[in-house]
Each structure stands twice: as C-alpha cells, then as structure tokens.
Design an enzyme around this catalytic site. Structure first.
Site, PDB file in Angstrom:
ATOM      1  N   ASP A   1     -17.459  58.554   9.814  1.00  0.00           N
ATOM      2  CA  ASP A   1     -18.706  58.104   8.827  1.00  0.00           C
ATOM      3  C   ASP A   1     -19.158  59.440   7.978  1.00  0.00           C
ATOM      4  OD1 ASP A   1     -18.404  55.675   9.923  1.00  0.00           O
ATOM      5  OD2 ASP A   1     -20.132  55.465  11.055  1.00  0.00           O
TER       6      ASP A   1
ATOM      7  N   GLU B   1     -17.490  61.714   7.164  1.00  0.00           N
ATOM      8  CA  GLU B   1     -16.602  62.321   5.895  1.00  0.00           C
ATOM      9  C   GLU B   1     -16.794  61.319   4.740  1.00  0.00           C
ATOM     10  OE1 GLU B   1     -12.762  63.609   7.086  1.00  0.00           O
ATOM     11  OE2 GLU B   1     -13.076  62.698   9.155  1.00  0.00           O
ATOM     12  N   TYR B   2     -17.016  59.988   5.250  1.00  0.00           N
ATOM     13  CA  TYR B   2     -17.202  59.010   4.193  1.00  0.00           C
ATOM     14  C   TYR B   2     -18.706  59.416   3.303  1.00  0.00           C
ATOM     15  CZ  TYR B   2     -18.376  54.432   2.058  1.00  0.00           C
ATOM     16  OH  TYR B   2     -18.440  53.519   0.959  1.00  0.00           O
TER      17      TYR B   2
ATOM     18  N   LYS C   1     -14.170  27.964  10.457  1.00  0.00           N
ATOM     19  CA  LYS C   1     -15.385  27.579   9.137  1.00  0.00           C
ATOM     20  C   LYS C   1     -16.391  28.426  10.133  1.00  0.00           C
ATOM     21  CE  LYS C   1     -17.853  23.637   7.570  1.00  0.00           C
ATOM     22  NZ  LYS C   1     -18.973  24.223   7.846  1.00  0.00           N
TER      23      LYS C   1
ATOM     24  N   GLU D   1     -17.461  33.037   2.103  1.00  0.00           N
ATOM     25  CA  GLU D   1     -18.596  32.688   2.860  1.00  0.00           C
ATOM     26  C   GLU D   1     -19.231  34.092   3.315  1.00  0.00           C
ATOM     27  OE1 GLU D   1     -20.717  29.196   4.596  1.00  0.00           O
ATOM     28  OE2 GLU D   1     -19.060  29.259   3.358  1.00  0.00           O
TER      29      GLU D   1
ATOM     30  N   LYS E   1      -6.466  22.559   5.525  1.00  0.00           N
ATOM     31  CA  LYS E   1      -6.162  22.403   4.277  1.00  0.00           C
ATOM     32  C   LYS E   1      -4.610  21.955   4.280  1.00  0.00           C
ATOM     33  CE  LYS E   1      -9.646  25.528   2.712  1.00  0.00           C
ATOM     34  NZ  LYS E   1      -9.775  26.858   1.846  1.00  0.00           N
TER      35      LYS E   1
ATOM     36  N   CYS F   1     -56.586  19.220  18.137  1.00  0.00           N
ATOM     37  CA  CYS F   1     -57.959  19.752  18.292  1.00  0.00           C
ATOM     38  C   CYS F   1     -58.631  19.762  17.174  1.00  0.00           C
ATOM     39  CB  CYS F   1     -57.574  21.538  18.686  1.00  0.00           C
ATOM     40  SG  CYS F   1     -59.245  22.194  18.514  1.00  0.00           S
TER      41      CYS F   1
ATOM     42  N   CYS G   1     -61.263  26.813  15.467  1.00  0.00           N
ATOM     43  CA  CYS G   1     -60.200  27.228  16.395  1.00  0.00           C
ATOM     44  C   CYS G   1     -59.491  28.269  16.104  1.00  0.00           C
ATOM     45  CB  CYS G   1     -59.539  25.860  16.981  1.00  0.00           C
ATOM     46  SG  CYS G   1     -58.281  26.363  18.361  1.00  0.00           S
TER      47      CYS G   1
END
Length: 667
Positions: free
Chosen positions: A34, A36-37, A115, A172, A289, A425, A430
């Site tokens: 991480d 280096e990135y 899904k 998705e 499908k 109530c 209240c």
C-alpha cells in the site's frame, strides 16, 4: 521539471496506478505494498498541482473532487434494464428450462452467476472512457450517480485493451460485510442511525450529495452483462462477454460457472445457498442465463423480463436464537410498540440483537414468551421479526409478556382507541415522543440533516438544549464541542447541514413536523393547494377536506395540530430561524399514468417508498395515502397493514413490486 518531462512522467504514473489499482480492486492480487501505491499517487497529485493543464477527467486523482450535487438528474438508458422472473424451487427452475428448450427446439447451455444483493448500475463508456453512471430507475431512466461512481476503485474510469466505440456495462454495486460492519461502527459512534443491511448501505452511499462521502464507504462492483454497444464486442456467448469485460479491466464474479444441464444448475444453486456467507458479501440467489447470444435473440422478451434468464431466489434466511426480554418503544406519535431483545445472531450479513413483535395482540396470538427460543427472519429490507417460538425447547422458566399500563418513560397511563391494535402514550410532552420526533424531523424523508441521529439528539435533549424542532436551529458550535461525540470538523458539518435544511421546502417541513397521517404525498398536496404554512394553518376543515388525498380524518388532524399553542410556537421558532415555510411544488406531470391513483403499503424488497412514489409520479400517476373506491391500484409489500384488507374488500387491483414494474414498463 520541464513541462515535457512532467507530461511523460504523468503518463507513466497513470499507467502504473491504474495497473496496480486493477490488480488490487478487481483481481484481488496486489503486486506492491500500500505504501508504494500511495507514493505513486502522491507523486501524480504533486505533478498535477504543478501543471494543472495536464489534469484529465480520467486521471486516477479525479476519482474524488466533484462538487456536491444538489440533485440526481435523470439519465435515459440506451437499452432497457430488465427485471427478472423468479424461481423459488427446483420445479420452477425446471419449468423455466423446459419453456426455454421448447422455444429453441434444442438443449441449452446455462451460465450461472451469484446474485449480489446490492444496487444495479449502468455504466456508459464512450471511446473507452467512463462518461456516465446511472441507477436502474424504472428500467428506462435512472438517476445520474456519475460523480459518486468515479470514487469506486473497482470501476475503471478508462477501459483497458481494445474497447468498442461505446458500451453499456451492467453491474451491481455492493458493500462487503467487513466494510459494512466498519462503516456502521463509525456511524453509530457519530450518533447517527446505522444502516439496516449492506444493500441499504450501498444504496445510501451511492445517493450521497457529496462524492467524498461515497469515497469513504469502500464500495465495490461486479459486472454481469452488456447493454447496447457500438463496435465489436467479440462474443457469441455470455461466457465470452464476461471474459471480454475482464479484458477491459472490469471485475467479474470469480464464482460464475456454466453448465449443460438444469440438474447441475440446481446443484450449483444448492451449494451456494448453503455457502452464501463464505464469499464475504451478501448473496440472495443465483441468476441463471442461457449462454448462447443467438439463442437469447430467439427467445426474446416478455413485457417485463428476458425469457432467457431467471433468478433463483434463496428463501428468506431464518435462524433460532433466545429471546432475552420483551421491551417497548414509544414512537413520536405515542404508539407503544413491543420489540424483542435477542441473543445476537447474524442474519443477511448483519448482527441482529432486536426484532419487531408488531403489537401485544400478535405476541399473544403466537404465544411468544420471554426466555423462549424463537425463529427470527430477515428478508431484504424488511425489519427483523420474530416469526414464532419453538415450544419443544421450553424449560418451564419462560414468562408471558404483559403490556405495561403506563408509559415506561413519562409514566402516563396508556390508552387504546376502539378498533386499534396499538396502545399509545397520550402525553405530547413525553420525552420519548420528543426524542423520536426530533430524529424524525432531521431524517431523510423530512429535513435530511446529516449526522442528526439518535445519539446526537439524546445528548442534546439530556442537557436541555433542545426540546422541539424549532430548537435545532439555535444549537451552537460551543454546545456541540462540549459533547464527547463531536470535534471541530464534525460540529461544522452538522451546523452546515442544519443551515442547509432551512431551504428544504415546505413539503419536507410538513413531513418533519410529524402531523399524524401527513406523509410526503399529503404534504405535497397541501403545499400545492395552499402554498404556505400560514395558509394551511388558517384553512377550515371544509377547505382542507377538499384537497386531493385529504379526507375528513386527515383534515381534522391537520386542524388540531395548528390549533395547539405548543405546535404554533414551534412554527414561530422555525420562522424566526429562517426556515422556508412557503413553497410551491412542481405541477402534476402529464404521462401514461395520468388520472391513475396508487396507494403504497408495506415494504417492497428493492424500492423505498420515496423511490416508488417518484417512479409513479414521473409517469403522471398519483400516490395517495388512503384506500377508497377511487383508488386504481394498491401496491403491497411485506407487512402491508389494514390498507391491504380494505383494498381486498373494495376489489381494488393489488400489485407486488414485480406487478408494479410491469405497469411502469408497459406505459
């Protein structure tokens, strides 16, 4: 550094950053640490600051930075985003497969996908560059969420390889269970209401007005299809399409598989139903499908869905746990609702420790006792509920629940109107009613004040700094900084949200005030007819009753509300604070549903009530609050209530979510 050298280095950095981002977010196979990135990203940011003319819209640095949106503009899809038929068991799946093979007069190969329980999105790439992203909407027109989608690292802003001239990518957007738990923990610490489940969290994160908020939510996406395209997509089967999308740099579910028989398909469904929680995100079924594109073209579509695909839905997840106690909650209208305190259990990716019991009559009917082992269910967006006890596991130590005679907070004697199942109530002062009313006022359906959740409201209430909605606009920065929940930045954000809410409009103010029976449709009708809160307050019962969607009962509650000195004092506080109390609403849209009225009751699996209302009104229809002979349709979801019974009594057509979508797509 000279500009020519900067141009070359910027190009190198963008290629490297996009490569490593793809390895990390799409392939789950990072090649660098991480640190280096992050070093590469920082260097690119510095160069683009020195040479702003080198900044381009598809640069990795531009994922966050767009100005906050004030609305989500409509975006027409180039091709329809269809809904799917559902199958709930092997027989229904086999019946669908036989229909398929009867039409194509041969056997089919089937492609199966997990899904993902997230939010459908349509990405449009032109010349390989992401130009727009939209929600599914009604299948024809979605909402523009481009600025927010650009913040999601799993979605490339520029495609790899050889992209076509243009392509719609269907997928998705979702939130992993780990990210969901971490986000909810932060939200709870901030005093806001946590999300109910990962799907709600993903949808809510995508519809943030500020893309920086979306960027902090750690969303991801998987691609599962192609809409319209210009150019060669190099595929004769869905499996090839998915490989092509992977070549373009898009994430495709690694668990996907193709099979030659429906028996193998069902085995795949059964396997993932059992192992659904092993993937780290919510899965609510399998999409099956027909793999061949040519066979798909032969099968075609019905009015609402493709004949070549079906969603095998997993049954609602149910688990047993121990009911520790039955407590009651006092809502803003005074309704006293019992709920179960449970031994925590994981359901649909969320830890559940409380569940609804609806009312005292239901508890007695189901014979649910404190100490019982109970069956708990959670399906989609529905609040967790106790279905039934398991009597065979009783030890004899279980105790029956007795509804309290007095309010647990203010000790006022509870009342129950004739014909109602709910105890109330009656004390308008209240504390529980006050807190719930304040949270409602700041909620998404009302004034939409970000960060004004239960913990914040309770902390302010307990110190005596707020007692009603008008007091919200007198909160000071110094007061907030006295609370352990707040530091400088968070205090400033809440104050900015409170200030922005002054311009929310009269419809939201009316909803926020919590007038009984006045939800968004009624508030919109009152605003359209009278235009100001003063005119509504001065209107007679006769004038109010003449408004569309306002009958005699609602008219009386509105009149009673504005005849109470306490409520009028709140309105004056709002006025003094500069809250907009006069407004107009957009005129009724003319469309294919003009003249048709809909009543919504219960919870739909994929649409909120507000989203459903918008879809209907976009086509000219009208959403009203009560069922009458003039009602054309009642849209009923989970836990529909008395409106469903009245609709059945009057013979009014009933629609579930799929039935509603059919009507919307046919118009």
């Amino acid at each position: 550094m000279k500009k020519s050298e900067a141009h070359r280095r910027v190009g190198e950095l963008r290629v490297a950053i996009n490569h490593h981002s793809h390895r990390y977010h799409v392939l789950d196979a990072p090649e660098v640490a991480d640190f280096e990135y992050d070093t590469l990203v920082r260097e690119l940011v510095q160069l683009e600051e020195l040479f702003p003319e080198l900044v381009t819209s598809d640069s990795p640095t531009q994922r966050v930075g767009a100005a906050p949106s004030t609305l989500f503009a409509p975006v027409p899809h180039r091709s329809l985003m269809w809904s799917l038929e559902n199958a709930f068991d092997l027989d229904e799946l086999v019946a669908w497969g036989r229909r398929v093979e009867r039409v194509i007069a041969t056997s089919a190969r089937y492609y199966c996908e997990l899904k993902v329980d997230g939010m459908a999105v349509n990405l449009l790439y032109v010349g390989g560059t992401l130009v727009s992203a939209a929600t599914r909407g009604d299948g024809r027109v979605g909402e523009d969420i481009t600025a927010n989608v650009r913040t999601i690292s799993a979605i490339p802003m520029a495609l790899q390889g050889e992209p076509p001239k243009s392509i719609e990518v269907r997928g998705e957007i979702f939130m992993s269970n780990k990210a969901f738990e971490a986000m909810n923990e932060l939200i709870t610490l901030a005093g806001a209401q946590p999300f109910a489940n990962p799907r709600n969290a993903a949808a809510g994160s995508l519809r943030q007005k500020d893309p920086k908020v979306t960027a902090s939510r750690n969303l991801s996406m998987v691609s599962h299809g192609v809409g319209s395209y210009e150019g060669n997509v190099r595929a004769t089967s869905h499996a090839q399409q998915m490989e092509y999308l992977k070549d373009l740099g898009l994430k495709v579910m690694e668990q996907n598989a193709a099979f030659d028989t429906l028996g193998e398909v069902f085995d795949f469904c059964a396997h993932w139903q059992e192992h659904r929680h092993e993937v780290g995100f919510e899965v609510d079924g399998i999409v099956v499908k027909v793999d061949s594109i040519a066979q798909r073209d032969e099968l075609g579509y019905t009015s609402k869905s493709p004949r070549w695909a079906i969603a095998y839905k997993f049954p609602p997840e149910e688990k047993t746990t121990v009911l520790r106690n039955i407590l009651v909650n006092v809502g803003r209208t005074g309704a006293v609702t019992p709920f179960a305190e449970l031994e925590p259990v994981i359901l649909s990716g969320a830890k559940v420790s409380m569940a609804t019991l609806h009312n005292a009559d239901e508890i007695a009917r189901k014979d649910i006792r404190i100490g019982d082992t109970v069956l708990v269910r959670r399906a989609g967006d529905v609040i967790p509920e106790v279905i039934a006890p398991v009597p065979t596991l009783r030890t004899g130590k279980e105790t029956k629940f007795k509804m309290p005679a007095n309010c647990p907070r203010c000790k006022t004697q509870l009342v129950r109107a004739e014909g109602e199942k709910v105890w109330r109530c009656p004390n308008e002062e209240c504390p529980s009613r006050g807190v719930e009313g304040l949270v409602h006022f700041g909620g998404r359906s009302a004034m939409d004040i970000e960060g004004f959740g239960y913990k914040t409201v309770i902390a302010l209430w307990d110190r005596g700094w707020i007692a009603d909605a008008g007091d919200i606009y007198s909160i000071t920065r110094d007061q907030l900084l006295e609370l352990p929940l707040f530091a400088d930045k968070k205090a400033d954000q809440l104050l900015a949200g409170i200030e922005a809410s002054k311009r929310a409009g009269l419809v939201r103010v009316l909803v926020g005030l919590g007038i009984r029976h006045v939800g968004p449709p009624t508030a919109r009708a009152l605003t359209k007819r009278f235009g100001s809160i003063d005119a509504i307050a001065a209107a007679s019962i006769e004038d109010l009753s003449g408004v569309s969607d306002v009958g005699s009962v609602v008219a009386q509650t509105v009149k009673d509300f504005f005849s109470t000195a306490r409520n009028l004092a709140v309105v004056e506080k709002l006025r003094s604070a500069g809250v907009v109390l006069a407004d107009t609403v957009s005129p009724q849209v003319e469309g294919p549903l003009t003249g048709k009225s809909f009543v919504l009751t219960g919870s739909l699996p994929n649409l909120s009530r507000e989203e459903t209302t918008i879809l209907i009104e976009q086509l000219g229809g009208k959403v009203v609050s009560s069922v009458s002979k003039k009602t054309d349709y009642v849209v009923a979801g989970e836990n529909p209530g008395s409106k469903l019974a009245k609709a059945e009594q009057l013979g009014i057509p009933l629609l579930d979510e799929e039935g509603l979508r059919v009507i919307l797509l046919q118009t």
